[in-house]
Design a protein around this motif. Structure first.
Motif, mmCIF file in Angstrom:
data_model
loop_
_atom_site.group_PDB
_atom_site.id
_atom_site.type_symbol
_atom_site.label_atom_id
_atom_site.label_comp_id
_atom_site.label_asym_id
_atom_site.label_seq_id
_atom_site.Cartn_x
_atom_site.Cartn_y
_atom_site.Cartn_z
ATOM 1 N N GLY A 46 -62.108 -69.231 -1.609
ATOM 2 C CA GLY A 46 -61.599 -70.585 -1.748
ATOM 3 C C GLY A 46 -60.176 -70.625 -2.245
ATOM 4 O O GLY A 46 -59.331 -71.376 -1.722
ATOM 5 N N LEU A 47 -59.869 -69.818 -3.262
ATOM 6 C CA LEU A 47 -58.512 -69.802 -3.817
ATOM 7 C C LEU A 47 -57.521 -69.134 -2.874
ATOM 8 O O LEU A 47 -56.307 -69.292 -3.042
ATOM 9 C CB LEU A 47 -58.515 -69.097 -5.170
ATOM 10 N N SER A 48 -58.033 -68.393 -1.896
ATOM 11 C CA SER A 48 -57.171 -67.792 -0.863
ATOM 12 C C SER A 48 -56.940 -68.754 0.290
ATOM 13 O O SER A 48 -56.274 -68.410 1.264
ATOM 14 C CB SER A 48 -57.813 -66.504 -0.321
ATOM 15 N N GLY A 49 -57.534 -69.954 0.193
ATOM 16 C CA GLY A 49 -57.361 -70.947 1.247
ATOM 17 C C GLY A 49 -58.391 -70.863 2.353
ATOM 18 O O GLY A 49 -58.281 -71.555 3.367
ATOM 19 N N GLN A 50 -59.412 -70.040 2.182
ATOM 20 C CA GLN A 50 -60.444 -69.852 3.209
ATOM 21 C C GLN A 50 -61.707 -70.628 2.807
ATOM 22 O O GLN A 50 -62.722 -70.057 2.428
ATOM 23 C CB GLN A 50 -60.747 -68.360 3.364
ATOM 24 N N THR A 51 -61.637 -71.952 2.928
ATOM 25 C CA THR A 51 -62.701 -72.821 2.433
ATOM 26 C C THR A 51 -64.019 -72.604 3.159
ATOM 27 O O THR A 51 -65.091 -72.593 2.531
ATOM 28 C CB THR A 51 -62.271 -74.296 2.554
ATOM 29 N N ASP A 52 -63.984 -72.443 4.472
ATOM 30 C CA ASP A 52 -65.223 -72.248 5.226
ATOM 31 C C ASP A 52 -65.947 -70.976 4.777
ATOM 32 O O ASP A 52 -67.175 -70.967 4.629
ATOM 33 C CB ASP A 52 -64.941 -72.180 6.728
ATOM 34 N N ASP A 53 -65.173 -69.910 4.563
ATOM 35 C CA ASP A 53 -65.782 -68.659 4.088
ATOM 36 C C ASP A 53 -66.318 -68.830 2.667
ATOM 37 O O ASP A 53 -67.338 -68.231 2.305
ATOM 38 C CB ASP A 53 -64.760 -67.520 4.130
ATOM 39 N N ALA A 54 -65.633 -69.637 1.857
ATOM 40 C CA ALA A 54 -66.100 -69.896 0.497
ATOM 41 C C ALA A 54 -67.450 -70.602 0.531
ATOM 42 O O ALA A 54 -68.371 -70.247 -0.214
ATOM 43 C CB ALA A 54 -65.077 -70.735 -0.263
ATOM 44 N N ILE A 55 -67.599 -71.605 1.416
ATOM 45 C CA ILE A 55 -68.859 -72.339 1.541
ATOM 46 C C ILE A 55 -69.971 -71.415 2.035
ATOM 47 O O ILE A 55 -71.094 -71.417 1.496
ATOM 48 C CB ILE A 55 -68.696 -73.542 2.489
ATOM 49 N N LYS A 56 -69.668 -70.620 3.030
ATOM 50 C CA LYS A 56 -70.672 -69.707 3.591
ATOM 51 C C LYS A 56 -71.143 -68.711 2.538
ATOM 52 O O LYS A 56 -72.347 -68.444 2.396
ATOM 53 C CB LYS A 56 -70.067 -68.968 4.783
ATOM 54 N N THR A 57 -70.214 -68.151 1.791
ATOM 55 C CA THR A 57 -70.567 -67.154 0.778
ATOM 56 C C THR A 57 -71.324 -67.781 -0.383
ATOM 57 O O THR A 57 -72.298 -67.213 -0.893
ATOM 58 C CB THR A 57 -69.300 -66.443 0.263
ATOM 59 N N ALA A 58 -70.895 -68.960 -0.821
ATOM 60 C CA ALA A 58 -71.587 -69.650 -1.909
ATOM 61 C C ALA A 58 -72.999 -70.045 -1.495
ATOM 62 O O ALA A 58 -73.938 -70.022 -2.312
ATOM 63 C CB ALA A 58 -70.805 -70.882 -2.343
#
Length: 438
Positions: A187-199
């Motif tokens: 998320g802090l790297s700007g990759q919101t979709d990956d942040a949601i998937k990982t969370a």
């Protein structure tokens, strides 16, 4: 050496490293090392128990002796002091050096380094024109490494006197923690979709407050506010060791703010929180049921709740079936020399109690259960052997041999840690007799 090993007294740590160096070095170098050690010992003595002063002394020593053979040990100690003192900058500085030198260092260190990097990235993000991506990406590299190290734990036998289910629970808890950090780094790297998937993966691995909060955060960032409210409510409703009161209050407040922004007021928000509470309770009940189905000892609390697997694969023993009898638990391991010396003494004591009112159980504490059968054959032991199934953790077995006597109600009547050969038999007989007369 594990990271935990450096929680010993710091002067002893440095002295150990210096002596080891002096023993290996030529005589002139050994003399120089001794002088260096004397200097360091004096500085540490003057620092006392002050973390700041110890850190100052160690850093001064590294500046004065940049080629010191003690550098790895000192940097590990500095990393530990930084963690204990919540010193983010030094945790990153020395933690990264230790992790570079020892890729398989203990998980506590890599966890704290990642959190420190992410906290730094958050601070950078708050500053205008400050690029946070490099710090966050560095944290992401460590988070992936953290995740891989935890996944590797699944292939290992249960450790620390845990039952198989308890070990699975511990691995899942650690994995969830690593995935939460990985999501935050994305998320802090700007990759919101990956942040949601990982969370989301973190949440499905274990419904924990930290996972719910992280998922809510990035759902909100993606504009999925209704879903974010549900997970903020879930984060609030879960009470676990990672959920502080301040954090839960913040999640409750944010859910209210988003709900009001959408619906105009908080009317109906209570139903959202109630639904979140019911949903997380259901998920956790299902999880416990799955673990218990594969491990009857998963949620055992009392000694009588345990079922001990037999080393020969025969039917496990339910300790509840021994109620009314005195039970002698002999915790031993194949690698334990004193355990071998104690074994014939226990066999001698057995001869005094043949009426069936006293039961002797040899409980193996090896992490690797495959060692037991060859050991029994090689040493000609005809004793039935059981695995502790997590009972040793409940009984807080910290060293072996340990002999525990349970009274006829299944309560601990006596604990003998180690043994004195010339007194052991008489002591054990006396303690058994006490359970039969009381």
């Amino acid at each position: 050496m594990s990271y935990r090993g450096f929680q010993m007294r710091l002067p002893a740590l440095i002295l150990f490293a210096a002596v080891a160096f002096a023993q290996k070095a030529p005589e002139p170098a050994a003399a120089a090392a001794l002088t260096e050690q004397e200097e360091l010992s004096k500085a540490l003595g003057e620092a006392g128990n002050s973390g700041a002063d110890i850190t100052r002394a160690l850093e001064y020593h590294l500046r004065k002796y940049p080629e010191t053979a003690q550098r790895p040990a000192i940097e590990k100690a500095l990393a530990q002091w930084a963690i204990e003192g919540n010193d983010r900058a030094r945790t990153i500085l020395y933690g990264e050096r230790v992790l570079k030198a020892e890729p398989d260092n203990e998980l506590q260190l890599i966890d704290r380094v990642i959190r420190s990097l992410l906290d730094q990235a958050e601070l950078e993000q708050a500053k205008p024109l400050k690029d946070t991506s490099e710090t966050a990406k560095k944290a992401l590299v460590y988070a992936r490494r953290y995740e891989s190290q935890i996944e590797a734990m699944r292939t290992r036998a249960a450790e620390g006197h845990m039952s198989p289910g308890q070990w699975t629970e511990q691995v899942d808890r650690n994995l969830t923690r690593s995935l939460v950090l990985k999501a935050r780094a994305f998320g802090l790297s700007g990759q919101t979709d990956d942040a949601i998937k990982t969370a989301t993966t973190a949440w499905t691995t274990m419904p924990a407050s930290e996972a719910a909060h992280e998922l809510a955060r990035w759902l909100e960032k993606a504009g999925r506010r209704e879903e974010a409210i549900e997970y903020y409510a879930a984060a609030f409703s879960i009470e676990d060791s990672a959920a502080t009161e301040a954090g839960r209050d913040a999640d409750r407040r944010r859910a209210g703010e988003l709900y009001t922004a959408i619906h105009g007021s908080e009317k109906g928000l209570g139903d959202v929180f109630l639904a979140a509470y019911d949903r997380t309770r259901t998920l956790n009940r299902e999880r416990v049921a799955r673990l218990k189905a594969g491990d009857p000892n998963f949620d055992a609390v009392e000694i009588a709740d345990f079922t001990l697997p037999r080393s020969d694969g025969a039917k496990p023993l339910a300790l509840a079936s021994l109620k009314g009898k005195t039970v002698v638990l002999d915790f031993w391991a194949t690698w334990c020399g004193p355990c071998r010396a104690q074994h014939p003494l226990i066999e001698n004591v057995k001869k005094n109690f043949k009426d069936g009112d006293v039961v002797f159980l040899a409980v193996d504490a090896d992490d690797d259960h495959s060692l037991v059968a060859p050991f029994l054959k090689e040493n000609h032991w005809d004793t039935d052997v059981y695995f502790d199934g997590g009972m040793g953790r409940t009984l807080k077995i910290s060293s072996i041999p340990t002999t525990i006597v349970l009274d006829r109600e299944g309560r601990v009547s006596s604990r003998m840690t180690g043994f004195i050969p010339e007194l052991f038999e008489d002591m054990l007989k006396q303690r058994i007799e006490e359970t039969r007369t009381n």
